[in-house]
Design a protein around this motif. Structure first.
Motif, PDB file in Angstrom:
ATOM      1  N   THR A 270       0.994   4.100  -2.841  1.00  0.00           N
ATOM      2  CA  THR A 270       0.777   5.513  -2.523  1.00  0.00           C
ATOM      3  C   THR A 270       1.911   6.382  -3.039  1.00  0.00           C
ATOM      4  O   THR A 270       1.712   7.529  -3.441  1.00  0.00           O
ATOM      5  CB  THR A 270       0.634   5.695  -1.004  1.00  0.00           C
TER       6      THR A 270
ATOM      7  N   ASP B 216       0.837  -1.204   0.000  1.00  0.00           N
ATOM      8  CA  ASP B 216       0.000   0.000   0.000  1.00  0.00           C
ATOM      9  C   ASP B 216       0.868   1.249   0.000  1.00  0.00           C
ATOM     10  O   ASP B 216       0.591   2.233  -0.703  1.00  0.00           O
ATOM     11  CB  ASP B 216      -0.906  -0.022   1.228  1.00  0.00           C
TER      12      ASP B 216
ATOM     13  N   SER C 109      -7.234   0.741  -3.152  1.00  0.00           N
ATOM     14  CA  SER C 109      -7.124   0.359  -1.752  1.00  0.00           C
ATOM     15  C   SER C 109      -6.918   1.557  -0.845  1.00  0.00           C
ATOM     16  O   SER C 109      -6.868   1.422   0.360  1.00  0.00           O
ATOM     17  CB  SER C 109      -5.937  -0.597  -1.573  1.00  0.00           C
ATOM     18  N   THR C 110      -6.724   2.706  -1.399  1.00  0.00           N
ATOM     19  CA  THR C 110      -6.441   3.877  -0.571  1.00  0.00           C
ATOM     20  C   THR C 110      -7.552   4.094   0.438  1.00  0.00           C
ATOM     21  O   THR C 110      -8.724   4.209   0.077  1.00  0.00           O
ATOM     22  CB  THR C 110      -6.321   5.124  -1.452  1.00  0.00           C
TER      23      THR C 110
ATOM     24  N   LEU D 110      -7.565  -0.104   3.147  1.00  0.00           N
ATOM     25  CA  LEU D 110      -6.716  -1.247   3.436  1.00  0.00           C
ATOM     26  C   LEU D 110      -7.032  -1.842   4.791  1.00  0.00           C
ATOM     27  O   LEU D 110      -7.149  -3.057   4.950  1.00  0.00           O
ATOM     28  CB  LEU D 110      -5.245  -0.817   3.361  1.00  0.00           C
TER      29      LEU D 110
ATOM     30  N   THR E 145      -6.116  -4.860  -2.892  1.00  0.00           N
ATOM     31  CA  THR E 145      -5.345  -3.612  -2.744  1.00  0.00           C
ATOM     32  C   THR E 145      -5.091  -2.947  -4.082  1.00  0.00           C
ATOM     33  O   THR E 145      -4.570  -1.834  -4.135  1.00  0.00           O
ATOM     34  CB  THR E 145      -3.994  -3.900  -2.072  1.00  0.00           C
TER      35      THR E 145
END
Lengths: 247, 604
Positions: free
Chosen positions: A196, A192, A235-236, A239, A213
Motif C-alpha cells: 500500500t 500488504d 490484494s487491496t 486481504l 496478495t
C-alpha cells in the motif's frame, strides 16, 4: 494501486547454469521479466524450479551465466562487486527464508546495521531502526537477541532491516517458509502495508496465501516462466477475506 | 585392546583426511621442541676439547698471574716451590701493548717465552713455527678474529713484527675470556678490554715493549702432584682479593671458561625455547580451535552411533597427542643433529666436542612439554564437545558467537571496516586473546634481541677506539639469536595466517550478510584484516616492556642500553605491515564467492 511505467527491474534472456558438461544444471533458462514501480510480483513454483536462483540474480546476490539484468536503471550483471554493494546499500532490500539475522546483535542493532554501513550517524540509524520496529510491532523486543524471538518475530525484524535504507525494491525469498500459520498471517498484513505504501516487492513463495496478495503471479517450472497472470485488483481490500480473517 | 584399536583407527583416519593441518601442527610443535632439545643438550659438551688441549700442550694445573700480588714478587715466585708443586715454568714476563693488524686494533697479552720447549705449558704450534727473535706467534682464535695469518706483519705499539706462527694453549683462558681470569694489565687508567688477545714473543722482545706507564707483569705455570686438588691449592695460596680478577686460576676454571662460547649460546637457547613453546602453544590452540568446528560434528556422529562422551573426547585428544609425540621425536632428532654446529669449542682449543648425549631426562622432558602444548590447547574443547548434547553437535549450534555489547556500541561510531572488524573480534574473544599473546611473545623476543645489539654497540663505543676485533662468542650468539628470531617470526606469521583463515571460515555467514546489506569487498576484506591488526598492535605495544623485562631476566646483571624511539616505531609499524600483507590474500579470497551460495551453504 500506485504504479508508474518505469520498470524497476528488467531481465532479458536471463540464464544461470551450475556444473558443466554431463553435470550441467540450468537453474534459470532464458527469463524475461519487467517489474514496474509499486508492483508486487509473486513467483511460484515447485521446489527446485529456480525461483530462488532467479531472485538472487535479480537482487545481485549472484552472477548470471548469460543475459542482462537492469535494476533501478543500471545494468547489474556486469557491474563490479563494489558498485553492486553500493546498489544493495541504497536501492535493494532482501528478506531471506532463514532470516539471516546476526545472532550476537540485538533486534535494534540488527535493524540499524544497514544504515550504519551506509554511513549514517549512529543516532540517525537508531532513530530509523526504532521507527521501523514500531511499524512492524516489535518495539517491546528491541533489546532482545534473535534467539529469544519466535520465527515470525525474526522475520519481521528481517523485513525492518530490509527497509532500513528506504530501498527502491525489496526481494523476499520464501519469507513465510519457516513460519507457522499464525506468523504467516501476521506477515501477510505487513506485506500488504508495504504494498500500500508503494514499495515494489518481488516475493518468491510456494504459499498461495502469500501469492494472492500480489498484483501479478508468475508461475515457474524447470527454470522458465510457464505463466504470468495479473491478479485483478491485487490484494487491496481483499486481504482479510483471502487470509480468512474476516470471520 | 579393542577400544584402543578403535581409538587409534578413528584418530589415524582423521589425520589421513586432513594431512595438511596435521603436518602444520607437527611442524609448529617440532620447531619449539628442537629449540628445547638444543638448550638441554649443550650442557658440558666442551670438557673433552679442553682436556685434549691440556694433554697436547702439557697444560698447567694452576696458572698464576703476578697482577693479583701487587708488588710482592717474592711471594709470587715462591709459588713455584710450594708444597704439592711437582713442576713449573716461568715466571714469564708479560707486556701489554696494543696490536694493530689489517686496520683493526686490539689490546694483547704478550708473553715472553724461551725458544726451547717448556716442561709445563708448551703451546702447540698449528701453523708456522715457535717464537724466534723479532717474530710473533699469535693464539689461533685471536688470529681468526683479526684475520691474521703466518707471514702477515702486525705492529705492537707501532713497531712492526712478522707473524711466524699460530698456536693454542690451555694455560690462558680462551679468547675472548682472557681478561676474565688471571688478571689483565696495561697502561694506567685504561679499562680492560674483553677482546684482549694472546701472543708470544721472545723474552727480550717482551721486555723491550714494557715501559714505566705500562710495566711488565709475570705469568707462572704450576703442575701439582694431585691435579684434582687444584681448586684447594688455589684457595690456600690465593692472595687477598683486589679489585681485579683472582691471581691464581685452577685448570677446572680454565676448562669452564672454555665452555663460555657454548654456555653463551645456551643462555640464549634456554629462554628462547620456552618462548617458542609458548608461541607453539598459541598457534596450536588457534589451529586446533579452527578444527574443532569440524570436529564437533564428528563428535556428534560418534555419540549418535553409541560412543560414550569420554570415548569421543579421547578420540579428539588422541589425534593431537599422536602429533605431539611425533613432533617431540622430530624435535629431538633435529636438535641432536643440529647441536654439533653449536658445540664447536672454538679456535682456542684443539679437538672436537663430544657428541651431544640425549639423556632419558632430556627425552622425557621434551616429550612431556610437547604433550602439554598439544593437550593444553585441545583438552578444554574436547571435554566440552563431549558434554554437549548430540543434537546440538549435529546441528552445529554449539559455537555461537559471543556478544560484547560495549564493543558493538563502540564500533557503531567507526568506519565500516573497523565497525565490522571490531564486531568480528567480539564474536571470538578467545581467538583474539591467543593471537594477541602470539604477537606479544614475538614482539618481546625482537625487542630483547634489539636491546642486546644496542647494548653491545653501546659498550663497544664506550670502551674506546682500541676495540675492533671480532668476538667469536658474540658472533655465535648473534647467529643463534638470528636463527631463533627468524623461527619466532615465521611462527608468528603462521599464527596470523591461521587465525585469519579461521576467522574467514567462521565469519563466512557474517560477511555474506554484511555484503548483502551493502558492504563492498574491500570493506569486508579490510574488516578481516582488522581482526588481526588489533591484536598485532596490542602485542607490539605490550612486547616493548615485556621484551625489556625479558632481556633483564636473561642477562641477570650487566648494562642494558635503551632503544631509540625510532626503532620501536619501526617495530610496531613493521608488525602491522606484515599482518596486512599476510591477511590480504585470505581476506580477499573470502569475498569472491557469490553471497547467495555462501548463505545457502551455511543454511544447509
Amino acid at each position: 494501486m500506485n504504479q508508474s511505467d518505469e520498470p524497476v527491474v528488467r531481465a532479458r534472456n536471463l540464464r544461470k547454469d551450475y556444473g558443466s558438461e554431463e553435470g550441467l544444471v540450468r537453474a534459470v533458462d532464458g527469463i524475461d521479466l519487467d517489474v514496474i514501480r509499486g508492483e508486487t510480483v509473486a513467483v511460484m513454483g515447485p521446489s527446485g524450479c529456480g525461483k530462488s536462483t532467479l531472485l538472487h540474480l535479480l537482487g545481485g546476490l549472484d552472477r548470471p551465466t548469460a543475459g542482462e539484468v537492469w535494476l533501478a536503471g543500471q545494468r547489474i550483471d556486469e557491474m563490479s562487486e563494489r558498485a553492486l554493494a553500493h546498489l544493495r546499500r541504497s536501492a535493494i532490500g532482501f528478506v531471506f527464508q532463514a532470516f539471516q539475522l546476526m545472532d550476537e546483535l540485538t533486534v535494534l542493532e540488527n535493524v540499524e546495521l544497514p544504515a550504519l554501513l551506509a554511513g549514517r550517524s549512529p543516532r540517525a540509524a537508531c532513530r530509523r531502526a526504532t521507527e521501523l520496529l514500531e511499524q512492524v510491532g516489535l518495539t517491546q523486543r528491541m533489546t532482545h537477541l534473535p534467539t529469544a524471538l519466535s520465527g515470525g518475530q525474526r522475520q519481521r525484524v528481517a523485513i525492518a532491516r530490509a527497509l532500513a535504507n528506504e530501498p527502491v525494491i525489496v526481494f523476499a525469498d520464501e519469507p513465510t517458509g519457516n513460519l507457522d500459520s499464525v506468523a504467516t498471517t501476521e506477515l501477510l498484513g505487513l506485506f500488504d502495508a508495504l504494498h500500500t505504501s508503494g514499495l515494489t516487492l518481488v516475493i518468491v513463495t510456494h504459499d498461495e496465501r502469500v501469492a494472492a496478495t500480489a498484483d501479478r503471479l508468475i508461475s515457474m517450472r524447470d527454470g522458465a516462466f510457464v505463466g504470468d497472470t495479473r491478479l485483478t485488483g491485487g490484494s487491496t481490500g481483499n486481504l482479510a477475506r483471502l487470509a480468512g480473517l474476516d470471520g | 585392546m579393542g577400544r584402543l584399536l578403535l581409538i587409534w583407527r578413528l584418530a589415524a583416519r582423521d589425520l589421513r583426511c586432513r594431512p595438511a593441518q596435521a603436518a602444520l601442527l607437527l611442524v609448529v610443535i617440532a620447531a619449539a621442541m628442537t629449540s628445547l632439545t638444543l638448550g638441554l643438550v649443550l650442557h658440558g659438551v666442551t670438557a673433552k676439547p679442553y682436556a685434549q688441549t691440556q694433554a697436547q700442550t702439557a697444560g698447567p694445573d694452576v696458572a698464576a698471574s703476578s697482577v693479583g700480588y701487587g708488588g710482592d714478587s717474592e711471594t709470587f715466585a715462591a709459588l713455584a716451590h710450594a708444597p704439592g708443586v711437582t713442576a713449573h715454568s716461568g715466571p714469564y714476563p708479560v707486556a701489554w701493548p696494543v696490536l694493530r693488524a689489517h686496520g683493526v686494533s686490539a689490546d694483547v697479552m704478550a708473553e715472553g717465552r724461551d725458544q726451547a720447549p717448556a716442561v709445563v705449558d708448551q703451546p702447540k704450534v698449528l701453523q708456522g713455527s715457535w717464537v724466534r727473535p723479532g717474530g710473533v706467534v699469535v693464539e689461533r682464535a685471536f688470529a681468526d678474529a683479526l684475520g691474521i695469518h703466518v707471514g702477515d706483519t702486525v705492529t705492537l705499539d707501532g713497531k712492526p713484527f712478522p707473524v711466524v706462527g699460530i698456536a693454542v694453549t690451555a694455560a690462558v683462558p680462551v679468547y675472548s675470556q682472557v681478561c676474565f681470569y688471571g688478571g689483565c694489565s696495561g697502561p694506567a687508567g685504561r679499562p680492560k678490554q674483553f677482546d684482549t688477545g694472546l701472543i708470544w714473543l721472545t723474552q727480550p722482545t717482551v721486555r723491550g715493549l714494557a715501559g714505566s706507564a705500562n710495566p711488565l707483569t709475570y705469568y707462572l705455570n704450576l703442575r701439582l702432584s694431585d691435579p684434582a686438588a687444584a681448586p684447594a691449592f688455589v684457595s690456600q695460596h690465593q692472595p687477598p682479593p683486589t679489585n681485579g680478577p683472582a691471581a691464581l686460576t685452577s685448570w677446572q676454571s680454565l676448562s669452564a671458561a672454555a665452555g663460555t662460547l657454548v654456555s653463551q649460546e645456551q643462555n640464549v637457547l634456554s629462554p628462547a625455547s620456552w618462548l617458542l613453546s609458548l608461541l607453539a602453544l598459541a598457534t596450536v590452540a588457534v589451529v586446533a580451535g579452527g578444527r574443532m568446528a569440524e570436529q564437533e560434528r564428528r563428535v556428534g556422529l560418534l555419540k549418535a552411533a553409541g560412543a560414550t562422551p569420554s570415548l569421543a573426547a579421547i578420540v579428539l585428544l588422541a589425534e593431537h597427542l599422536i602429533i605431539a609425540i611425533c613432533a617431540a621425536g622430530v624435535g629431538l632428532a633435529a636438535g641432536w643433529l643440529v647441536a654439533p654446529l653449536l658445540t664447536s669449542p672454538g679456535a682456542s682449543l684443539v679437538g672436537a666436542a663430544s657428541a651431544p648425549t640425549l639423556t632419558l631426562a632430556t627425552v622425557l622432558l621434551v616429550v612431556v612439554v610437547a604433550l602439554i602444548v598439544a593437550t593444553a590447547s585441545t583438552l578444554v574443547p574436547a571435554v566440552r564437545a563431549a558434554r554437549i548434547s548430540t543434537v546440538r553437535l549435529l546441528t552445529g549450534s554449539v559455537r555461537s558467537p559471543r556478544r560484547q555489547a560495549w564493543l558493538i556500541k563502540l564500533s557503531s561510531r567507526l568506519p565500516v571496516p573497523l565497525l565490522l572488524g571490531l564486531r568480528l573480534v567480539a564474536r571470538r574473544p578467545r581467538r583474539t586473546l591467543l593471537s594477541g599473546a602470539s604477537f606479544t611473545v614475538t614482539a618481546a623476543t625482537i625487542v630483547a634481541v634489539l636491546i642486546y645489539h644496542a647494548t653491545v654497540h653501546h659498550d663497544a663505543l664506550r670502551t674506546g677506539p682500541y676495540s675492533g676485533a671480532a668476538d667469536p662468542g658474540q658472533a655465535r650468539v648473534d647467529q643463534v639469536l638470528l636463527v631463533v628470531t627468524v623461527i619466532m617470526v615465521v611462527l608468528a606469521a603462521a599464527n596470523a595466517l591461521f587465525t585469519t583463515w579461521a576467522t574467514v571460515l567462521d565469519a563466512r555467514r557474517f560477511s555474506a550478510i554484511a555484503r548483502s546489506l551493502g558492504t563492498t569487498p574491500r570493506q569486508t576484506a579490510s574488516s578481516l584484516s582488522v581482526t588481526q591488526l588489533l591484536p598485532a598492535l596490542t602485542g607490539a605495544l605490550l612486547g616493548i616492556p615485556a621484551g625489556t623485562a625479558l632481556y633483564g631476566a636473561v642477562q641477570d646483571s650487566g648494562s642494558q642500553a635503551g632503544l631509540p624511539l625510532l626503532w620501536l616505531v619501526f617495530l610496531v609499524l613493521g608488525m602491522l605491515a606484515a599482518v596486512v600483507a599476510l591477511t590480504a590474500a585470505p581476506a580477499s579470497i573470502s569475498t569472491r564467492q557469490p553471497i547467495a551460495q555462501i548463505l545457502q551453504s551455511e543454511a544447509a
